[in-house]
Design an enzyme around this catalytic site. Structure first.
Site, PDB file in Angstrom:
ATOM      1  N   ASP A 190       0.826  -1.206   0.000  1.00  0.00           N
ATOM      2  CA  ASP A 190       0.000   0.000   0.000  1.00  0.00           C
ATOM      3  C   ASP A 190       0.864   1.262   0.000  1.00  0.00           C
ATOM      4  OD1 ASP A 190       0.849  -0.698   2.635  1.00  0.00           O
ATOM      5  OD2 ASP A 190      -0.553   0.765   3.460  1.00  0.00           O
ATOM      6  N   GLU A 191       0.244   2.348  -0.399  1.00  0.00           N
ATOM      7  CA  GLU A 191       0.757   3.715  -0.259  1.00  0.00           C
ATOM      8  C   GLU A 191       2.183   3.927  -0.785  1.00  0.00           C
ATOM      9  OE1 GLU A 191      -1.715   5.901   3.161  1.00  0.00           O
ATOM     10  OE2 GLU A 191      -0.152   4.605   3.959  1.00  0.00           O
ATOM     11  N   ILE A 192       2.402   3.529  -2.033  1.00  0.00           N
ATOM     12  CA  ILE A 192       3.654   3.905  -2.684  1.00  0.00           C
ATOM     13  C   ILE A 192       3.642   5.428  -2.868  1.00  0.00           C
ATOM     14  CG2 ILE A 192       5.049   3.729  -4.782  1.00  0.00           C
ATOM     15  CD1 ILE A 192       5.020   1.167  -3.185  1.00  0.00           C
TER      16      ILE A 192
END
Length: 579
Positions: free
Chosen positions: A338-340
């Protein structure tokens, strides 16, 4: 009167069992019943509520089983010693029959492992007369659910138990979990065990352990010992292989699977303490002054992402994954994704070079997934990713790299919309919508020097200063339908849901209150739904039942927060509205 030896009564209950098998009964409302069970069973037949004394020599007999046997011992101790005093004394006549002397448990498949989709159904018969109650289950795990139900039907000192009833019970969703983040703040092993024990009471069956993040790496990985040696907050804030085994075994004895999450390639700043060469943008300020939100280096303080272009990254990742899989036997392995944050990769020279040759950040992520997913699958694991890996607007991977038979996606953004996007793409989904299931929301933000809080009187505070605010009430959680807006075929792909406690502003001192009884609300909706037999939402009648259940959890050592003043419970109906 002995149920076992009374032919007519035995025939009656046999007919009830046969009829409910051939012609399933809709959920029977237990409104007005003097004793209730949480979560509400799918079928609860109690036409003439009475109670029977519980013999002081009460016994439970069950076939020997590695995990059911200790569960039976635990429940027997609780049943004989709890002496629960309900907030509202049950209006039940005590039969003149001899005390209930025993509970007999039978299971059909003693070899069924605790895994996703295991049969958790059971039936429970408690006769009006003495003799033995009967608990029948397909598996040991269903028997554990039935034991919990039986324990909630016992009350008073001397102990007595509801009688003349038949319960047939089966969960609506196979995945009913709690996610706890132990990286941002540390939780001791005893806290994790208490959480698992409370989950079992609520018939929740998956502890999603978000072990590591950018903030700390508390797990001792034998092949990479420096990860915890340099990445944990302190020597006394680590989880050893022995600690993990203790948590996993405790989970099995309580019918709770432990699913590990090692988040990557983002949320890996703590890896840089041991291997700085494989982490981009580690230990820099997360959001430079005057920079726009798109120019941040992380979603919150604590920067760092693994570099997919560095070959050493995969040596370390494979060592970590191999050791984690060896410690956690569950078939599900959560690999994060998640959340690159684009800027964190963009400032790395090797990635800059890749991008200058017409490469994209999505291709960088694809390199990582294509190099790590096959390895995890080779270890006989099903991989769970956060939805971002497929749905993120800027950095995502081609679905062809995510085989639907081996990959599950966990949703957390945009409520039913993203759940719909996942299942309409053919993937199985676990629902953790931040709009409904994030238990950390509503406590403000944790960053310091935040001018957002310098507001004049009259400022609209509806979000509580939290990105996912306001606080998610138990009613909001209870009323959420996780298959909302889905076709019947799409709904079949929803495995279940998880409430989540991220720990920026939580640790063991507030864990119980943040989780309970709100997780109980989700537990009932995923077990037997949130509607009565007419299809009407049953949150109104659930209030009194949840009040009583919360009180019983407190007496069992779970510091669940109250949902109403005690006066409301003592004065039924007076705290309701007519709307």
């Amino acid at each position: 009167m002995d149920y076992i030896n009374n032919p007519s009564l035995s025939l009656l209950f046999s007919l009830i069992i046969l009829c409910t098998t051939l012609f399933p009964i809709p959920q029977i409302s237990a409104v007005g019943f003097p004793i209730n069970v949480w979560p509400k069973p799918t079928t609860f037949l109690w036409s003439h509520p009475q109670a029977i004394a519980l013999s002081p020599n009460f016994t439970i007999s069950a076939p020997p089983h590695r995990y059911l046997t200790p569960a039976v011992s635990r429940y027997l101790r609780q049943i004989l010693t709890e002496h629960h005093r309900p907030l509202v004394t049950p209006n039940l006549n005590l039969t003149s029959e001899p005390p209930l002397a025993a509970l007999t448990i039978t299971i059909s498949d003693a070899s069924a492992p605790l895994a996703h989709g295991v049969n958790e159904s059971y039936s429970l018969t408690i006769p009006y007369g003495g003799g033995a109650a009967v608990l029948e289950a397909e598996t040991a795990w269903g028997a554990m659910r039935g034991l919990e139900t039986f324990s909630q039907l016992v009350y008073a000192n001397p102990s007595r138990v509801a009688c003349g009833l038949y319960i047939s019970d089966v969960p609506s969703f196979m995945h009913r979990g709690i996610m706890l983040d132990t990286s941002r703040n540390y939780y001791g092993v005893e806290d994790l065990l208490r959480l698992i024990g409370a989950m079992s009471m609520n018939k929740l069956n998956v502890f999603h352990w978000h072990i590591t993040d950018s903030h700390s790496f508390p797990l001792v990985v034998p092949s990479e010992p420096e990860m915890a040696a340099k990445g944990a907050y302190g020597e006394d804030m680590k989880y050893t292989a022995g600690d993990v085994k203790r948590v996993v075994e405790f989970g099995l004895e309580h019918g709770v699977r432990v699913m590990p999450e090692i988040d990557m390639p983002a949320h890996t700043g703590s890896w840089a303490n041991a291997h700085p060469e494989i982490v981009t943008c580690a230990n820099i300020f997360w959001w430079p002054a005057e920079a726009g939100w798109d120019d941040r280096f992380a979603a919150e303080p604590g920067t760092g992402q693994l570099n997919p272009l560095n070959p050493k990254t995969y040596q370390v990742v494979k060592n970590v994954v191999h050791d984690v899989v060896s410690m956690f036997p569950d078939e599900f392995y959560h690999a994060g994704a998640d959340e690159i944050t684009p800027n964190c990769w963009k400032i790395d020279p090797s990635i800059q070079s890749f991008l200058s040759k017409n490469g994209t950040l999505s291709q960088v992520l694809e390199l990582f997934i294509n190099s790590t997913l096959p390895y995890i699958l080779s270890l006989n694991r099903t991989v769970v990713y956060w939805e971002d890996v497929l749905l993120d607007a800027k950095v995502n991977v081609n679905p062809s790299l995510l085989p639907k038979e081996n990959v599950i996606l966990q949703s957390w953004n945009n409520g039913p919309t993203n759940t719909k996007r996942i299942v309409s793409s053919g993937y199985r989904a676990i629902v953790s919508s931040s709009d409904f299931y994030y238990l950390d929301c509503g406590h403000g933000d944790f960053i310091g020097n935040n001018s957002e809080y310098d507001q004049p009187p009259g400022f609209n505070q509806t979000d509580g200063g939290s990105w996912c605010g306001p606080f998610k009430t138990w009613q909001l959680i209870y009323n959420y339908d996780i298959t909302y807006g889905l076709s019947e075929a799409e709904a079949e792909l929803v495995l279940g849901g998880e409430v989540a406690l991220w720990s920026e502003q939580a640790d063991s001192t507030v864990m119980d209150q943040r989780i309970w009884p709100r997780a109980s609300a989700m537990g009932e909706t995923l077990w037997s739904g949130n509607r009565d037999e007419t299809g009407k939402k049953r949150f109104a009648e659930a209030t009194d039942r949840l009040n009583e259940w919360r009180y019983r959890m407190v007496t069992r050592g779970i510091r669940a927060e109250p949902i109403q003043p005690l006066w409301c419970i003592k004065n039924p109906g007076m705290c309701n509205t007519l709307h």
